[in-house]
Design a protein around this motif. Structure first.
Motif, PDB file in Angstrom:
ATOM      1  N   UNK A   7       0.858  -1.178   0.000  1.00  0.00           N
ATOM      2  CA  UNK A   7       0.000   0.000   0.000  1.00  0.00           C
ATOM      3  C   UNK A   7       0.896   1.230   0.000  1.00  0.00           C
ATOM      4  N   UNK A   8       0.553   2.203  -0.823  1.00  0.00           N
ATOM      5  CA  UNK A   8       1.266   3.471  -0.855  1.00  0.00           C
ATOM      6  C   UNK A   8       0.369   4.520  -0.220  1.00  0.00           C
ATOM      7  N   UNK A   9       0.865   5.154   0.845  1.00  0.00           N
ATOM      8  CA  UNK A   9       0.079   6.160   1.559  1.00  0.00           C
ATOM      9  C   UNK A   9       0.849   7.475   1.627  1.00  0.00           C
ATOM     10  N   UNK A  10       0.114   8.571   1.659  1.00  0.00           N
ATOM     11  CA  UNK A  10       0.704   9.900   1.815  1.00  0.00           C
ATOM     12  C   UNK A  10       0.419  10.357   3.240  1.00  0.00           C
ATOM     13  N   UNK A  11       1.492  10.634   3.985  1.00  0.00           N
ATOM     14  CA  UNK A  11       1.382  11.009   5.397  1.00  0.00           C
ATOM     15  C   UNK A  11       1.738  12.489   5.553  1.00  0.00           C
ATOM     16  N   UNK A  12       0.831  13.249   6.159  1.00  0.00           N
ATOM     17  CA  UNK A  12       1.104  14.650   6.476  1.00  0.00           C
ATOM     18  C   UNK A  12       1.512  14.704   7.945  1.00  0.00           C
ATOM     19  N   UNK A  13       2.754  15.133   8.190  1.00  0.00           N
ATOM     20  CA  UNK A  13       3.329  15.156   9.539  1.00  0.00           C
ATOM     21  C   UNK A  13       3.458  16.609   9.998  1.00  0.00           C
ATOM     22  N   UNK A  14       2.966  16.894  11.210  1.00  0.00           N
ATOM     23  CA  UNK A  14       3.069  18.267  11.721  1.00  0.00           C
ATOM     24  C   UNK A  14       4.441  18.524  12.357  1.00  0.00           C
ATOM     25  N   UNK A  15       4.634  19.723  12.869  1.00  0.00           N
ATOM     26  CA  UNK A  15       5.936  20.109  13.433  1.00  0.00           C
ATOM     27  C   UNK A  15       6.307  19.321  14.677  1.00  0.00           C
ATOM     28  N   UNK A  16       5.338  18.684  15.325  1.00  0.00           N
ATOM     29  CA  UNK A  16       5.610  17.880  16.517  1.00  0.00           C
ATOM     30  C   UNK A  16       5.884  16.417  16.175  1.00  0.00           C
ATOM     31  N   UNK A  17       5.820  16.045  14.887  1.00  0.00           N
ATOM     32  CA  UNK A  17       6.084  14.672  14.486  1.00  0.00           C
ATOM     33  C   UNK A  17       4.866  13.771  14.534  1.00  0.00           C
ATOM     34  N   UNK A  18       3.671  14.361  14.607  1.00  0.00           N
ATOM     35  CA  UNK A  18       2.426  13.597  14.658  1.00  0.00           C
ATOM     36  C   UNK A  18       1.798  13.587  13.261  1.00  0.00           C
ATOM     37  N   UNK A  19       1.327  12.419  12.838  1.00  0.00           N
ATOM     38  CA  UNK A  19       0.651  12.318  11.541  1.00  0.00           C
ATOM     39  C   UNK A  19      -0.733  12.944  11.653  1.00  0.00           C
ATOM     40  N   UNK A  20      -0.935  14.067  10.962  1.00  0.00           N
ATOM     41  CA  UNK A  20      -2.236  14.737  10.967  1.00  0.00           C
ATOM     42  C   UNK A  20      -3.236  14.045  10.069  1.00  0.00           C
ATOM     43  N   UNK A  21      -2.770  13.582   8.928  1.00  0.00           N
ATOM     44  CA  UNK A  21      -3.665  12.884   8.012  1.00  0.00           C
ATOM     45  C   UNK A  21      -2.870  11.885   7.190  1.00  0.00           C
ATOM     46  N   UNK A  22      -3.570  10.846   6.775  1.00  0.00           N
ATOM     47  CA  UNK A  22      -2.976   9.812   5.932  1.00  0.00           C
ATOM     48  C   UNK A  22      -4.000   9.464   4.857  1.00  0.00           C
ATOM     49  N   UNK A  23      -3.573   9.489   3.608  1.00  0.00           N
ATOM     50  CA  UNK A  23      -4.463   9.107   2.521  1.00  0.00           C
ATOM     51  C   UNK A  23      -3.841   7.955   1.744  1.00  0.00           C
ATOM     52  N   UNK A  24      -4.687   7.044   1.315  1.00  0.00           N
ATOM     53  CA  UNK A  24      -4.239   5.883   0.551  1.00  0.00           C
ATOM     54  C   UNK A  24      -4.131   6.291  -0.917  1.00  0.00           C
TER      55      UNK A  24
END
Length: 70
Positions: A7-24
């Motif tokens: 699976x290829x996912x796009x991960x949006x990571x905030x300045x604190x290193x937390x994944x805010x959103x993930x889309x497949x």
């Protein structure tokens, strides 16, 4: 014979290193839930945040290829 799925996912990571959103973006084989499993896994991870040119933490997005095998 080894069973493999990806699976290829796009991960949006905030300045604190937390994944805010993930889309497949894609999954193979399709329709068997591997994209959803990869999304759930990435939402539970902590990341090292990206750094801007001044060395400050910055939000970023990254594509991650997740491989499943048994």
């Amino acid at each position: 014979q080894e069973d493999v799925a990806t699976a290829l996912v796009r991960v949006v990571v905030n300045r604190e290193g937390v994944a805010n959103s993930v889309s497949v973006l894609s999954e193979s084989p399709k329709g068997q839930g591997f994209g959803a499993a990869a999304r759930t896994c990435m939402l539970e991870q902590r990341f090292s945040p990206a750094l801007d040119r001044k060395g400050n933490a910055a939000a970023t997005a990254v594509n991650v290829n997740v491989r499943f095998s048994r």
